[in-house]
Design a protein around this motif. Structure first.
Motif, PDB file in Angstrom:
ATOM      1  N   ILE A 117       0.845  -1.210   0.000  1.00 14.34           N
ATOM      2  CA  ILE A 117       0.000   0.000   0.000  1.00 14.34           C
ATOM      3  C   ILE A 117       0.874   1.251   0.000  1.00 14.34           C
ATOM      4  N   LYS A 118       1.954   1.218   0.795  1.00 14.66           N
ATOM      5  CA  LYS A 118       2.854   2.379   0.833  1.00 14.66           C
ATOM      6  C   LYS A 118       3.468   2.628  -0.537  1.00 14.66           C
ATOM      7  N   LEU A 119       3.903   1.539  -1.189  1.00 13.83           N
ATOM      8  CA  LEU A 119       4.527   1.706  -2.508  1.00 13.83           C
ATOM      9  C   LEU A 119       3.503   2.169  -3.550  1.00 13.83           C
ATOM     10  N   LEU A 120       2.273   1.703  -3.379  1.00 19.45           N
ATOM     11  CA  LEU A 120       1.214   2.138  -4.302  1.00 19.45           C
ATOM     12  C   LEU A 120       0.961   3.640  -4.124  1.00 19.45           C
ATOM     13  N   CYS A 121       0.872   4.070  -2.855  1.00 21.14           N
ATOM     14  CA  CYS A 121       0.675   5.514  -2.569  1.00 21.14           C
ATOM     15  C   CYS A 121       1.836   6.326  -3.127  1.00 21.14           C
ATOM     16  N   LEU A 122       3.060   5.799  -2.947  1.00 20.35           N
ATOM     17  CA  LEU A 122       4.245   6.504  -3.444  1.00 20.35           C
ATOM     18  C   LEU A 122       4.191   6.640  -4.972  1.00 20.35           C
ATOM     19  N   ILE A 165       4.030  20.479   1.610  1.00 19.43           N
ATOM     20  CA  ILE A 165       3.808  20.939   2.993  1.00 19.43           C
ATOM     21  C   ILE A 165       3.133  19.823   3.807  1.00 19.43           C
ATOM     22  N   PHE A 166       2.165  19.154   3.169  1.00 18.58           N
ATOM     23  CA  PHE A 166       1.473  18.048   3.842  1.00 18.58           C
ATOM     24  C   PHE A 166       2.468  16.947   4.238  1.00 18.58           C
ATOM     25  N   LEU A 167       3.364  16.593   3.298  1.00 15.49           N
ATOM     26  CA  LEU A 167       4.349  15.540   3.578  1.00 15.49           C
ATOM     27  C   LEU A 167       5.334  15.974   4.671  1.00 15.49           C
ATOM     28  N   SER A 168       5.722  17.259   4.638  1.00 14.47           N
ATOM     29  CA  SER A 168       6.624  17.768   5.689  1.00 14.47           C
ATOM     30  C   SER A 168       5.930  17.683   7.047  1.00 14.47           C
ATOM     31  N   GLY A 169       4.645  18.059   7.069  1.00 15.21           N
ATOM     32  CA  GLY A 169       3.864  17.995   8.306  1.00 15.21           C
ATOM     33  C   GLY A 169       3.769  16.567   8.816  1.00 15.21           C
ATOM     34  N   LEU A 170       3.569  15.627   7.882  1.00 17.21           N
ATOM     35  CA  LEU A 170       3.472  14.208   8.242  1.00 17.21           C
ATOM     36  C   LEU A 170       4.787  13.721   8.859  1.00 17.21           C
ATOM     37  N   ILE A 171       5.894  14.155   8.258  1.00 17.63           N
ATOM     38  CA  ILE A 171       7.225  13.759   8.759  1.00 17.63           C
ATOM     39  C   ILE A 171       7.416  14.294  10.183  1.00 17.63           C
ATOM     40  N   LEU A 172       7.019  15.538  10.400  1.00 15.15           N
ATOM     41  CA  LEU A 172       7.160  16.145  11.731  1.00 15.15           C
ATOM     42  C   LEU A 172       6.240  15.474  12.747  1.00 15.15           C
ATOM     43  N   LEU A 173       5.010  15.193  12.294  1.00 14.47           N
ATOM     44  CA  LEU A 173       4.013  14.564  13.163  1.00 14.47           C
ATOM     45  C   LEU A 173       4.468  13.173  13.602  1.00 14.47           C
ATOM     46  N   LEU A 174       5.082  12.447  12.674  1.00 11.69           N
ATOM     47  CA  LEU A 174       5.531  11.082  12.984  1.00 11.69           C
ATOM     48  C   LEU A 174       6.874  11.074  13.715  1.00 11.69           C
ATOM     49  N   LYS A 175       7.400  12.280  13.926  1.00  7.82           N
ATOM     50  CA  LYS A 175       8.697  12.440  14.604  1.00  7.82           C
ATOM     51  C   LYS A 175       9.812  11.676  13.891  1.00  7.82           C
ATOM     52  N   LEU A 176       9.768  11.700  12.558  1.00  8.53           N
ATOM     53  CA  LEU A 176      10.862  11.121  11.783  1.00  8.53           C
ATOM     54  C   LEU A 176      12.009  12.136  11.813  1.00  8.53           C
ATOM     55  N   PRO A 177      13.254  11.693  11.620  1.00  6.24           N
ATOM     56  CA  PRO A 177      14.393  12.622  11.741  1.00  6.24           C
ATOM     57  C   PRO A 177      14.424  13.642  10.594  1.00  6.24           C
ATOM     58  N   PHE A 178      13.686  14.718  10.775  1.00  5.92           N
ATOM     59  CA  PHE A 178      13.493  15.703   9.700  1.00  5.92           C
ATOM     60  C   PHE A 178      14.813  16.307   9.228  1.00  5.92           C
ATOM     61  N   LEU A 199      10.302  14.091  -0.830  1.00  3.88           N
ATOM     62  CA  LEU A 199       9.729  13.915   0.521  1.00  3.88           C
ATOM     63  C   LEU A 199       8.910  12.626   0.601  1.00  3.88           C
ATOM     64  N   GLY A 200       8.194  12.332  -0.475  1.00  5.92           N
ATOM     65  CA  GLY A 200       7.428  11.077  -0.527  1.00  5.92           C
ATOM     66  C   GLY A 200       8.356   9.870  -0.440  1.00  5.92           C
ATOM     67  N   LEU A 201       9.434   9.924  -1.217  1.00  3.89           N
ATOM     68  CA  LEU A 201      10.402   8.820  -1.221  1.00  3.89           C
ATOM     69  C   LEU A 201      11.044   8.650   0.153  1.00  3.89           C
ATOM     70  N   LEU A 202      11.429   9.769   0.752  1.00  2.12           N
ATOM     71  CA  LEU A 202      12.099   9.693   2.052  1.00  2.12           C
ATOM     72  C   LEU A 202      11.163   9.189   3.145  1.00  2.12           C
ATOM     73  N   THR A 203       9.898   9.611   3.058  1.00  2.00           N
ATOM     74  CA  THR A 203       8.927   9.135   4.055  1.00  2.00           C
ATOM     75  C   THR A 203       8.824   7.604   3.979  1.00  2.00           C
TER      76      THR A 203
END
Lengths: 204, 225
Positions: free
Chosen positions: A24-29, A50-63, A104-108
């Motif tokens: 599913i993740k790869l399909l979304c990507l 901006i949405f993807l950046s927000g998602l990265i921050l929300l998930l506390k990934l190493p931005f 950002l999509g790829l990195l997420t």
């Protein structure tokens, strides 16, 4: 760029994205990439970024670490834009927002999905031999990273590499690389012996 | 800078699609018709890892090593292409190069490996100084592939008019089209930038290639046979 470090984050399994199915993740990507490649509206793409950046921050990934991966594509874009006569802002924004959205999509995905799981999905449509090489490479990365870390620890203990003295630095680095090549060839032979003992055949 | 760090979304579909077709046909031929024993594949896997790990060696000028030249010299024209494809796929998932340009990146780096292989094995074959042999093979290959990279970018973007079609339905369509009609990719400027930033990197990578080969010849010469 340290793939072993990214692999560490991808195995954390502490966010809903880590737990989500890889297919599913790869399909979304894929949808994000196709959408960005075909989209012509930089405002929509900027919204996505901006949405993807927000998602990265929300998930506390190493931005901060993820942000460093944007440097190489941005260097290309700087060269590219400098080389275009009469560059329009619309075109420049479109390309920048496309790149931001896709990277950002790829990195997420990269920071929430272990490579081996991605290769399992690859196995559904790529030749078996190729997928096996992906797995062998993935496994070898950790072996060589450890060796390289040990080498650099030893170099540091002897005073480190001083790039202000370029000839000396190159002399040390060439030995490091030569040693790394010899070690990797030897390791590949040992790996082959291990695989053979277990009845592994690349052509199966 | 010989390695194209072109992100997704810059080239038209036909261009990167064609590169994918070329690479997949080449890989299919290798996998189908060339002898690929498990031992060779284990080596390919290890060398792909080596290329990826080597990229983490930080050089102060922002240049990173890619070892495509060494892959070409040590692995030959078939295995090196396979290794380069694997490395590019790994990197694309980190936004280092794009997913859509894996094919293009594979072509450029494979050419780098193939040119270096040809120079090392056939042109400088009589040269007994392995450092010079390795240095020249790497340097010429890096310079040539940088020109090829610039050519590829030019082929992909010289006609920026394709962008006009993608702006239909946009509110600023007329303004953008007005500007884009005048946009033109200046390959000379691009090449100049590549040479200005890449030349130091070429010398460093070539020196390291020559030096590494020299080290291997001293420690384990059978690898080079």
């Amino acid at each position: 760029m340290n793939i072993a470090q990214i692999d560490f984050y991808s195995h954390q399994n502490n966010t809903f994205l880590h737990k989500m199915s890889v297919s599913i993740k790869l399909l979304c990507l894929s949808i994000i990439i196709l959408f960005a490649v075909f989209s012509s509206d930089y405002r929509v793409l900027a919204g996505f970024a901006i949405f993807l950046s927000g998602l990265i921050l929300l998930l506390k990934l190493p931005f901060k670490q993820m942000f460093l991966f944007l440097i190489y594509p941005m260097i290309f874009l700087i060269f590219y834009f400098i080389s275009i006569k009469n560059l329009s802002f619309g075109y420049a924004f479109l390309i920048i927002t496309r790149v931001l959205t896709i990277v950002l999509g790829l990195l997420t995905v990269a920071f929430t999905t272990p490579y081996n799981k991605v290769f399992e999905v690859f196995g559904k449509f790529l030749p078996n031999k190729l997928v096996k090489i992906f797995f062998l490479s993935y496994r070898s990365i950790f072996i060589l990273t450890e060796i390289l870390e040990n080498i650099f620890t030893a170099i540091k203990l002897r005073g480190g590499i001083d790039f202000k003295k370029p000839f000396k630095a190159i002399n040390i680095l060439k030995n490091v690389i030569g040693f790394l090549i010899i070690t990797s060839i030897e390791k590949s032979e040992k790996m082959y012996e291990g695989l053979k003992l277990r009845g592994f055949d690349i052509n199966d | 800078m010989n390695h194209l760090h072109i992100p997704d979304g810059v080239f038209p579909i036909w261009f990167w699609g064609l590169a994918y077709v070329i690479v997949f046909v080449y890989l299919a031929i290798i996998l189908k018709f060339c002898k690929t024993p498990t031992k060779k594949m284990a080596l390919a896997g290890m060398f792909s890892a080596l290329m990826l790990v080597a990229m983490s060696i930080e050089l102060p000028i922002g240049y990173h090593l890619n070892f495509a030249v060494l892959a070409g010299i040590l692995l030959g024209p078939t295995l090196s292409v396979l290794v380069i494809f694997v490395v590019n796929t790994f990197l694309a998932f980190l936004g280092h190069g794009g997913i859509t340009v894996i094919g293009l990146n594979t072509i450029v780096l494979s050419l780098e490996a193939l040119i270096a292989f040809g120079l090392y094995r056939f042109i400088f074959v009589k040269n007994k100084n392995i450092f010079i042999k390795g240095f020249l093979s790497a340097f010429i290959s890096l310079v040539l592939t940088s020109f090829i990279s610039a050519g590829i970018v030019y082929a992909g973007v010289h006609d920026l008019s394709y962008m006009h079609h993608s702006h239909h339905g946009h509110k600023h369509e007329h303004n953008l089209e007005h500007h884009e009609q005048e946009m033109e990719f200046d390959i000379k400027k691009f090449l100049l930038l590549l040479i200005a930033t890449g030349s130091i990197g070429w010398v460093i990578e070539s020196s390291l290639t020559g030096g590494a080969l020299q080290y291997i010849k001293k420690v384990k010469p059978e690898i080079l046979d």
